[in-house]
Design a protein around this motif. Structure first.
Motif, PDB file in Angstrom:
ATOM      1  N   GLY A  92       3.362  15.638   6.060  1.00 25.44           N
ATOM      2  CA  GLY A  92       3.762  15.007   4.928  1.00 25.44           C
ATOM      3  C   GLY A  92       3.507  13.565   4.456  1.00 25.44           C
ATOM      4  N   GLU A  93       3.344  12.734   5.761  1.00 18.61           N
ATOM      5  CA  GLU A  93       2.789  11.473   5.215  1.00 18.61           C
ATOM      6  C   GLU A  93       1.262  11.658   4.911  1.00 18.61           C
ATOM      7  N   LEU A  94       0.712  12.138   5.547  1.00 18.18           N
ATOM      8  CA  LEU A  94      -0.929  12.511   5.376  1.00 18.18           C
ATOM      9  C   LEU A  94      -1.370  12.797   3.897  1.00 18.18           C
ATOM     10  N   LEU A  95      -0.581  13.908   3.282  1.00 17.15           N
ATOM     11  CA  LEU A  95      -0.644  14.392   2.123  1.00 17.15           C
ATOM     12  C   LEU A  95      -0.331  13.024   1.181  1.00 17.15           C
ATOM     13  N   MET A  96       0.771  12.446   1.293  1.00 19.54           N
ATOM     14  CA  MET A  96       1.214  11.348   0.479  1.00 19.54           C
ATOM     15  C   MET A  96      -0.116  10.445   0.356  1.00 19.54           C
ATOM     16  N   PHE A  97      -0.618   9.994   1.479  1.00 17.47           N
ATOM     17  CA  PHE A  97      -1.699   9.085   1.550  1.00 17.47           C
ATOM     18  C   PHE A  97      -2.740   9.734   0.673  1.00 17.47           C
ATOM     19  N   LEU A  98      -3.255  10.906   0.861  1.00 18.86           N
ATOM     20  CA  LEU A  98      -4.365  11.706   0.290  1.00 18.86           C
ATOM     21  C   LEU A  98      -4.105  12.008  -1.188  1.00 18.86           C
ATOM     22  N   PHE A  99      -2.945  11.690  -1.568  1.00 17.46           N
ATOM     23  CA  PHE A  99      -2.643  11.875  -3.148  1.00 17.46           C
ATOM     24  C   PHE A  99      -2.687  10.482  -3.733  1.00 17.46           C
ATOM     25  N   GLY A 100      -2.972   9.482  -3.147  1.00 19.95           N
ATOM     26  CA  GLY A 100      -3.201   8.117  -3.582  1.00 19.95           C
ATOM     27  C   GLY A 100      -1.844   7.191  -3.554  1.00 19.95           C
ATOM     28  N   ARG A 101      -0.964   7.739  -2.636  1.00 26.04           N
ATOM     29  CA  ARG A 101       0.192   7.099  -2.472  1.00 26.04           C
ATOM     30  C   ARG A 101       0.298   6.302  -1.166  1.00 26.04           C
ATOM     31  N   GLN A 102      -1.062   5.691  -0.906  1.00 27.67           N
ATOM     32  CA  GLN A 102      -1.101   4.803   0.470  1.00 27.67           C
ATOM     33  C   GLN A 102       0.102   3.727   0.881  1.00 27.67           C
ATOM     34  N   ARG A 103       0.285   3.131  -0.443  1.00 25.37           N
ATOM     35  CA  ARG A 103       1.351   1.979  -0.311  1.00 25.37           C
ATOM     36  C   ARG A 103       2.457   2.332   0.387  1.00 25.37           C
ATOM     37  N   VAL A 104       3.065   3.847   0.149  1.00 21.86           N
ATOM     38  CA  VAL A 104       4.142   3.981   0.689  1.00 21.86           C
ATOM     39  C   VAL A 104       4.183   5.299   1.784  1.00 21.86           C
ATOM     40  N   ALA A 105       2.789   5.508   2.264  1.00 25.76           N
ATOM     41  CA  ALA A 105       2.631   6.628   3.063  1.00 25.76           C
ATOM     42  C   ALA A 105       2.578   5.960   4.685  1.00 25.76           C
ATOM     43  N   ARG A 106       3.457   6.458   5.480  1.00 24.25           N
ATOM     44  CA  ARG A 106       3.390   6.045   6.613  1.00 24.25           C
ATOM     45  C   ARG A 106       2.392   6.652   7.779  1.00 24.25           C
ATOM     46  N   VAL A 107       1.174   5.960   7.610  1.00 24.62           N
ATOM     47  CA  VAL A 107       0.277   6.590   8.687  1.00 24.62           C
ATOM     48  C   VAL A 107      -0.506   5.629   9.408  1.00 24.62           C
ATOM     49  N   GLN A 108      -1.195   6.000  10.510  1.00 24.43           N
ATOM     50  CA  GLN A 108      -1.796   4.907  11.177  1.00 24.43           C
ATOM     51  C   GLN A 108      -3.308   4.917  10.894  1.00 24.43           C
ATOM     52  N   LEU A 109      -4.038   3.922  10.834  1.00 24.32           N
ATOM     53  CA  LEU A 109      -5.290   3.885  10.533  1.00 24.32           C
ATOM     54  C   LEU A 109      -5.983   3.341  11.740  1.00 24.32           C
ATOM     55  N   VAL A 110      -7.019   3.715  12.168  1.00 27.38           N
ATOM     56  CA  VAL A 110      -7.689   3.101  13.520  1.00 27.38           C
ATOM     57  C   VAL A 110      -9.167   3.033  13.271  1.00 27.38           C
ATOM     58  N   GLY A 111      -9.656   1.714  13.043  1.00 29.00           N
ATOM     59  CA  GLY A 111     -11.227   1.592  12.727  1.00 29.00           C
ATOM     60  C   GLY A 111     -11.290   0.227  12.310  1.00 29.00           C
ATOM     61  N   PRO A 112     -12.460  -0.246  11.868  1.00 31.31           N
ATOM     62  CA  PRO A 112     -12.927  -1.512  11.204  1.00 31.31           C
ATOM     63  C   PRO A 112     -12.028  -2.190  10.326  1.00 31.31           C
ATOM     64  N   PRO A 113     -11.340  -3.232  10.629  1.00 30.72           N
ATOM     65  CA  PRO A 113     -10.327  -3.805   9.487  1.00 30.72           C
ATOM     66  C   PRO A 113     -10.714  -3.589   8.120  1.00 30.72           C
ATOM     67  N   ALA A 114     -12.021  -4.148   7.850  1.00 27.09           N
ATOM     68  CA  ALA A 114     -12.422  -3.848   6.436  1.00 27.09           C
ATOM     69  C   ALA A 114     -12.305  -2.618   6.129  1.00 27.09           C
ATOM     70  N   LEU A 115     -12.966  -1.677   6.731  1.00 28.88           N
ATOM     71  CA  LEU A 115     -12.984  -0.258   6.217  1.00 28.88           C
ATOM     72  C   LEU A 115     -11.618   0.149   6.116  1.00 28.88           C
ATOM     73  N   THR A 116     -10.635  -0.087   6.996  1.00 29.16           N
ATOM     74  CA  THR A 116      -9.279   0.229   6.902  1.00 29.16           C
ATOM     75  C   THR A 116      -8.762   0.037   5.444  1.00 29.16           C
ATOM     76  N   GLU A 117      -8.842  -1.315   5.300  1.00 32.20           N
ATOM     77  CA  GLU A 117      -8.294  -1.969   4.158  1.00 32.20           C
ATOM     78  C   GLU A 117      -8.877  -1.376   2.806  1.00 32.20           C
ATOM     79  N   ARG A 118     -10.176  -0.932   2.960  1.00 28.99           N
ATOM     80  CA  ARG A 118     -10.783  -0.454   1.867  1.00 28.99           C
ATOM     81  C   ARG A 118      -9.931   1.144   1.642  1.00 28.99           C
ATOM     82  N   LEU A 119      -9.738   1.687   2.583  1.00 27.04           N
ATOM     83  CA  LEU A 119      -9.222   2.997   2.343  1.00 27.04           C
ATOM     84  C   LEU A 119      -7.806   2.901   1.764  1.00 27.04           C
TER      85      LEU A 119
END
Length: 209
Positions: free
Chosen positions: A175-202
């Motif tokens: 459910g959280e992944l779907l919210m993120f992929l539908f452009g609701r990143q601000r309220v989606a509780r997912v963990q991003l692991v990778g270069p900080p600039a790239l995770t912020e861009r996503l």
């Protein structure tokens, strides 16, 4: 066959009535009334719903949605609650295929605008049904994103997406992944692991269909 789409539909309709027409959603330009009108137009006015995808019809779609939003609010919510009988969406298997994601995401659009919201504990079967949609959604939503993404939902599986490049990992429940992929990143509780600039861009990218 479980009817998760109808469960989301009914829960959303109940919530819309409880909060009233002017309550906010997480979509900045939409109050509860506007979100309800969008759902009604999508199911009952295919001529106007086409404006979501076809720019030449966008103005017509906006006019129709504004007119629908002007209906008395209880009647508007009742139209959300019950799909039109003449539509294939009235058939449970078709409703499940076409509407599970739509009603889940918009239910969360309303829930997550409340100051005290928390993620729901969804049934295992519903989580599995949502996960089945994620590989296709991820490939579409992230097709141009300049990274090689590994998307993982513990206990459900993993998939890959992105245009290639640096490695990035996204972890969350379906459910959280779907919210993120539908452009609701601000309220989606997912963990991003990778270069900080790239995770912020996503986290700030324009995602969705």
């Amino acid at each position: 066959m479980p009817r998760y789409a109808d469960t989301e539909r009914q829960s959303l309709a109940d919530l819309l009535l409880a909060i009233g027409p002017d309550a906010p959603t997480i979509i900045p330009e939409w109050a509860a009334r506007d979100l309800a009108a969008h759902l009604v137009v999508r199911e009952r006015r295919p001529d106007a719903a086409a404006g979501l995808l076809l720019p030449p019809l966008r103005r017509h779609g906006a006019r129709v949605q504004a007119a629908v939003a002007g209906k008395p609010y209880p009647a508007l919510v009742e139209l959300v609650r019950r799909p039109p009988r003449w539509s294939p969406l009235a058939l449970p298997p078709v409703d499940e295929l076409a509407n599970l994601i739509e009603f889940f995401v918009h239910h969360e659009d309303v829930r997550r605008a409340r100051p005290d919201w928390q993620p729901r504990q969804l049934p295992a079967g519903q989580q599995a049904a949502l996960w089945k949609r994620i590989p296709t959604m991820a490939r579409i939503s992230l097709r141009r994103f300049p990274a090689a993404l590994l998307i993982q939902a513990p206990e459900h599986g993993e998939t890959t997406a992105g245009a290639g490049g640096e490695q990035l990992r996204m972890v969350g429940s379906p459910g959280e992944l779907l919210m993120f992929l539908f452009g609701r990143q601000r309220v989606a509780r997912v963990q991003l692991v990778g270069p900080p600039a790239l995770t912020e861009r996503l986290r700030t990218a324009k995602l969705g269909l």
